[in-house]
Design a protein around this motif. Structure first.
Motif, mmCIF file in Angstrom:
data_model
loop_
_atom_site.group_PDB
_atom_site.id
_atom_site.type_symbol
_atom_site.label_atom_id
_atom_site.label_comp_id
_atom_site.label_asym_id
_atom_site.label_seq_id
_atom_site.Cartn_x
_atom_site.Cartn_y
_atom_site.Cartn_z
ATOM 1 N N PHE A 55 -2.456 -69.381 -96.531
ATOM 2 C CA PHE A 55 -3.020 -68.241 -97.114
ATOM 3 C C PHE A 55 -2.141 -67.723 -98.302
ATOM 4 C CE2 PHE A 55 -3.801 -68.685 -92.558
ATOM 5 C CZ PHE A 55 -5.138 -68.879 -92.399
ATOM 6 N N ASP A 56 -3.036 -66.783 -99.186
ATOM 7 C CA ASP A 56 -2.085 -66.440 -100.324
ATOM 8 C C ASP A 56 -0.986 -65.165 -99.639
ATOM 9 O OD1 ASP A 56 -3.477 -67.797 -102.634
ATOM 10 O OD2 ASP A 56 -5.086 -67.120 -101.233
ATOM 11 N N ALA A 57 -1.539 -64.604 -98.579
ATOM 12 C CA ALA A 57 -0.404 -63.533 -98.197
ATOM 13 C C ALA A 57 -0.935 -63.306 -96.623
ATOM 14 C CB ALA A 57 -0.591 -62.229 -99.050
ATOM 15 N N VAL A 58 0.108 -62.726 -95.916
ATOM 16 C CA VAL A 58 -0.230 -62.362 -94.518
ATOM 17 C C VAL A 58 0.437 -60.702 -94.441
ATOM 18 C CG1 VAL A 58 0.279 -62.652 -92.026
ATOM 19 C CG2 VAL A 58 0.075 -64.765 -93.638
ATOM 20 N N THR A 59 -0.752 -59.830 -94.042
ATOM 21 C CA THR A 59 -0.310 -58.538 -93.465
ATOM 22 C C THR A 59 -0.184 -58.509 -92.096
ATOM 23 O OG1 THR A 59 -1.671 -57.922 -95.766
ATOM 24 C CG2 THR A 59 -1.104 -56.131 -93.866
ATOM 25 N N ASP A 60 0.866 -58.065 -91.627
ATOM 26 C CA ASP A 60 0.863 -57.806 -90.105
ATOM 27 C C ASP A 60 0.485 -56.851 -89.637
ATOM 28 O OD1 ASP A 60 1.905 -58.738 -87.739
ATOM 29 O OD2 ASP A 60 4.207 -59.283 -88.143
ATOM 30 N N ASN A 89 -1.092 -65.236 -83.833
ATOM 31 C CA ASN A 89 -0.095 -64.385 -84.876
ATOM 32 C C ASN A 89 1.240 -64.983 -85.118
ATOM 33 O OD1 ASN A 89 -2.135 -62.305 -84.590
ATOM 34 N ND2 ASN A 89 -0.987 -60.825 -83.295
ATOM 35 N N ARG A 90 1.806 -65.837 -84.108
ATOM 36 C CA ARG A 90 2.876 -66.332 -84.431
ATOM 37 C C ARG A 90 2.700 -67.713 -85.583
ATOM 38 N NH1 ARG A 90 4.144 -66.293 -78.777
ATOM 39 N NH2 ARG A 90 2.884 -68.392 -78.622
ATOM 40 N N TYR A 91 1.343 -68.292 -85.558
ATOM 41 C CA TYR A 91 1.003 -69.102 -86.410
ATOM 42 C C TYR A 91 0.690 -68.434 -88.023
ATOM 43 C CZ TYR A 91 -2.399 -71.586 -89.497
ATOM 44 O OH TYR A 91 -2.921 -72.172 -90.489
ATOM 45 N N LEU A 92 -0.003 -67.339 -88.140
ATOM 46 C CA LEU A 92 -0.286 -66.608 -89.122
ATOM 47 C C LEU A 92 0.965 -66.247 -89.806
ATOM 48 C CD1 LEU A 92 -3.223 -64.369 -88.051
ATOM 49 C CD2 LEU A 92 -3.229 -66.563 -89.328
ATOM 50 N N ARG A 93 2.031 -65.660 -88.988
ATOM 51 C CA ARG A 93 3.097 -65.174 -89.688
ATOM 52 C C ARG A 93 4.007 -66.290 -90.434
ATOM 53 N NH1 ARG A 93 3.494 -62.069 -84.450
ATOM 54 N NH2 ARG A 93 2.989 -59.931 -84.862
ATOM 55 N N GLY A 94 3.808 -67.433 -89.791
ATOM 56 C CA GLY A 94 4.664 -68.622 -90.546
ATOM 57 C C GLY A 94 3.832 -69.592 -91.439
ATOM 58 N N SER A 95 2.573 -69.111 -91.499
ATOM 59 C CA SER A 95 1.628 -70.108 -92.335
ATOM 60 C C SER A 95 1.665 -69.815 -93.858
ATOM 61 C CB SER A 95 0.262 -69.762 -91.989
ATOM 62 O OG SER A 95 -0.591 -70.607 -92.586
ATOM 63 N N ALA A 96 1.720 -70.972 -94.505
ATOM 64 C CA ALA A 96 1.546 -70.966 -95.822
ATOM 65 C C ALA A 96 0.072 -71.157 -96.365
ATOM 66 C CB ALA A 96 2.499 -71.985 -96.635
ATOM 67 N N VAL A 119 -0.979 -52.836 -96.550
ATOM 68 C CA VAL A 119 -1.540 -53.697 -97.480
ATOM 69 C C VAL A 119 -0.739 -53.551 -98.845
ATOM 70 C CG1 VAL A 119 -3.553 -54.653 -98.754
ATOM 71 C CG2 VAL A 119 -3.849 -53.626 -96.350
ATOM 72 N N ASP A 120 -0.213 -54.786 -99.353
ATOM 73 C CA ASP A 120 0.526 -54.698 -100.541
ATOM 74 C C ASP A 120 -0.532 -54.866 -101.622
ATOM 75 O OD1 ASP A 120 2.187 -55.019 -102.632
ATOM 76 O OD2 ASP A 120 2.997 -57.107 -102.104
ATOM 77 N N PRO A 121 -0.587 -53.796 -102.606
ATOM 78 C CA PRO A 121 -1.814 -54.006 -103.603
ATOM 79 C C PRO A 121 -1.531 -55.376 -104.394
ATOM 80 C CG PRO A 121 -0.912 -51.647 -103.473
ATOM 81 C CD PRO A 121 -0.051 -52.738 -102.646
ATOM 82 N N ALA A 122 -0.209 -55.899 -104.922
ATOM 83 C CA ALA A 122 0.082 -56.869 -105.532
ATOM 84 C C ALA A 122 -0.560 -58.270 -105.036
ATOM 85 C CB ALA A 122 1.533 -56.847 -105.825
ATOM 86 N N ILE A 144 -4.852 -62.687 -95.063
ATOM 87 C CA ILE A 144 -5.159 -62.494 -93.523
ATOM 88 C C ILE A 144 -4.199 -61.717 -92.854
ATOM 89 C CG2 ILE A 144 -3.797 -64.738 -92.989
ATOM 90 C CD1 ILE A 144 -6.134 -65.505 -91.430
ATOM 91 N N ALA A 145 -4.792 -60.930 -91.940
ATOM 92 C CA ALA A 145 -4.070 -60.247 -91.143
ATOM 93 C C ALA A 145 -3.922 -60.530 -89.595
ATOM 94 C CB ALA A 145 -4.637 -58.640 -90.911
ATOM 95 N N THR A 146 -2.611 -60.295 -89.069
ATOM 96 C CA THR A 146 -2.659 -60.464 -87.641
ATOM 97 C C THR A 146 -3.636 -59.760 -86.637
ATOM 98 O OG1 THR A 146 -0.665 -59.100 -87.510
ATOM 99 C CG2 THR A 146 -0.283 -61.441 -87.936
ATOM 100 N N VAL A 147 -3.922 -60.125 -85.513
ATOM 101 C CA VAL A 147 -4.973 -59.644 -84.617
ATOM 102 C C VAL A 147 -3.933 -58.718 -84.013
ATOM 103 C CG1 VAL A 147 -6.415 -60.156 -82.783
ATOM 104 C CG2 VAL A 147 -5.828 -61.895 -84.396
#
Length: 404
Positions: free
Chosen positions: A352-357, A343-350, A395-398, A319-322
């Motif tokens: 999702f498998d990854a967060v892109t800011d 966005n604060r929630y997304l940055r600290g959320s577990a 975006v991190d390809p991994a 998921i990406a931040t807005v």
């Protein structure tokens, strides 16, 4: 001239032969390393209602592959039709220039061996696989004819790509002479897949709005951020090489409007696409700026529901931040406060498998509520080509190939 397999290249041969007549790097791109083969989406565009269909209309649609492989298949759609739709004269070939197809590459598409298909209202259908293959990063020309179309048409309105239309049955022709009009939309086609092996066996579906759809990027140059991502993945050490762009301009997570809401189109646009391993979710700004009382809790609940359904289908979710949008006419402090909370929630959320800011990538260091001027496409919401590239580079390809 001799192809790389030592046989003469014949213009009337299948797509793979046309590929083999090119340079060695292009030919290698069409033949993934040995290993288990699987179908993977190489191009996609979310379907929406397009107005009234036109009987006797021909379409020559230009789409670009993200991953190469054999056995090209095309998905035709009547998702928003209210009556059966018959399509005939369907072909796929490699683009020469303009509306012209490279001689010898234009091949008929069939459905269970037949040359026409009738789609019930709401239905989609995949063509039979074509012989031969196609490289990554190639313009594929899909031609079709609508003998008796009527009622609501289905397609993708904002293609950011010039395609062509014409009257009469000219889909089998290589020449572009009879394709005299242009269209900025894709009609009745919403996906293309290939049979890939080994390192090219997976795809990411970018579920988003107009930023993902490519608005403010340069038309006909494939500079949407998913296009830049596809070029990155083609050389990355990842099994995820295919990219399906499932963005719709104006789309929301929670409510229908400009296309069905992300929650309502997730199955058709993402989870049913072959080879998708990861859902990349970048939506929410349209929910916030619509002034309909959307709260951070409500938007987060929508994100969680998408993640739950994707995880249940065995997909990873990134998921990406807005991103910032101060200066857009619908911006106000209340919407900004919700964006910051989300966005604060997304940055600290577990969850999702990854967060892109993406917010961090796009915002100005002098006013974090605004798009960085260097990336601003002019309306203070949509990135330009440089901004699109910056998103893809973040975006991190991994992260797109998590174990699930």
């Amino acid at each position: 001239m001799t192809g790389r397999f030592g046989r003469p290249c014949r213009l009337a041969a299948a797509l793979l032969t046309a590929v083999a007549c090119q340079s060695a790097p292009a030919a290698r791109a069409a033949a993934p390393p040995a290993g288990r083969a699987s179908d993977v989406v190489t191009w996609a565009a979310s379907a929406d209602r397009m107005g009234e269909g036109t009987a006797g209309q021909g379409y020559r649609l230009i789409v670009r592959t993200s991953v190469g492989g054999t056995g090209v298949r095309v998905r035709f759609t009547n998702a928003f039709g209210d009556r059966p739709l018959t399509l005939d004269g369907m072909y796929a070939g490699l683009r020469d220039r303009g509306a012209a197809v490279r001689p010898g590459s234009n091949r008929p598409l069939t459905f269970g061996g037949t040359r026409a298909v009738t789609l019930p209202a709401g239905a989609v259908a995949w063509s039979d696989p074509l012989p031969g293959g196609i490289p990554a990063g190639t313009d594929l020309v899909v031609s079709l004819h609508t003998p008796d179309a009527a009622g609501p048409a289905t397609g993708h309105w904002m293609a950011m790509q010039t395609s062509y239309t014409g009257q009469g049955e000219h889909t089998a022709e290589d020449s572009g002479a009879d394709w005299t009009r242009t269209t900025g939309s894709w009609w009745y086609v919403d996906a293309v897949s290939v049979r890939a092996t080994g390192a090219a066996g997976g795809a990411v579906a970018a579920l988003g709005d107009s930023i993902t759809d490519g608005w403010q990027s340069t038309t006909d140059l494939d500079r949407r951020w998913p296009d830049y991502l596809a070029r990155r993945l083609s050389t990355a050490r990842t099994a995820v090489r295919g990219v399906a762009n499932e963005g719709i301009s104006g789309n929301k997570v929670l409510a229908d409007g400009a296309g069905q809401a992300a929650l309502h189109r997730l199955d058709r646009d993402v989870l049913t696409q072959p080879g998708v391993r990861t859902v990349f979710l970048f939506e929410g700004v349209n929910d916030l700026k619509a002034h309909t009382g959307v709260t951070a809790a409500g938007l987060v609940a929508g994100y969680r529901e998408i993640a739950r359904r994707a995880h249940a289908a065995g997909k990873c979710v990134v998921i990406a931040t807005v991103g910032p949008f101060k200066g857009w006419p619908e911006w106000d402090p209340a919407a900004e406060a919700v964006r910051q909370e989300v966005n604060r929630y997304l940055r600290g959320s577990a969850e999702f498998d990854a967060v892109t800011d993406f917010d961090h990538v796009l915002r100005s260091p002098y006013d974090p509520e605004r798009l960085l001027p260097f990336f601003d496409g002019g309306d203070h919401l949509h990135p330009n080509d440089k901004g699109m590239q910056a998103l893809a580079d973040a975006v991190d390809p991994a992260a797109l190939d998590c174990a699930r």
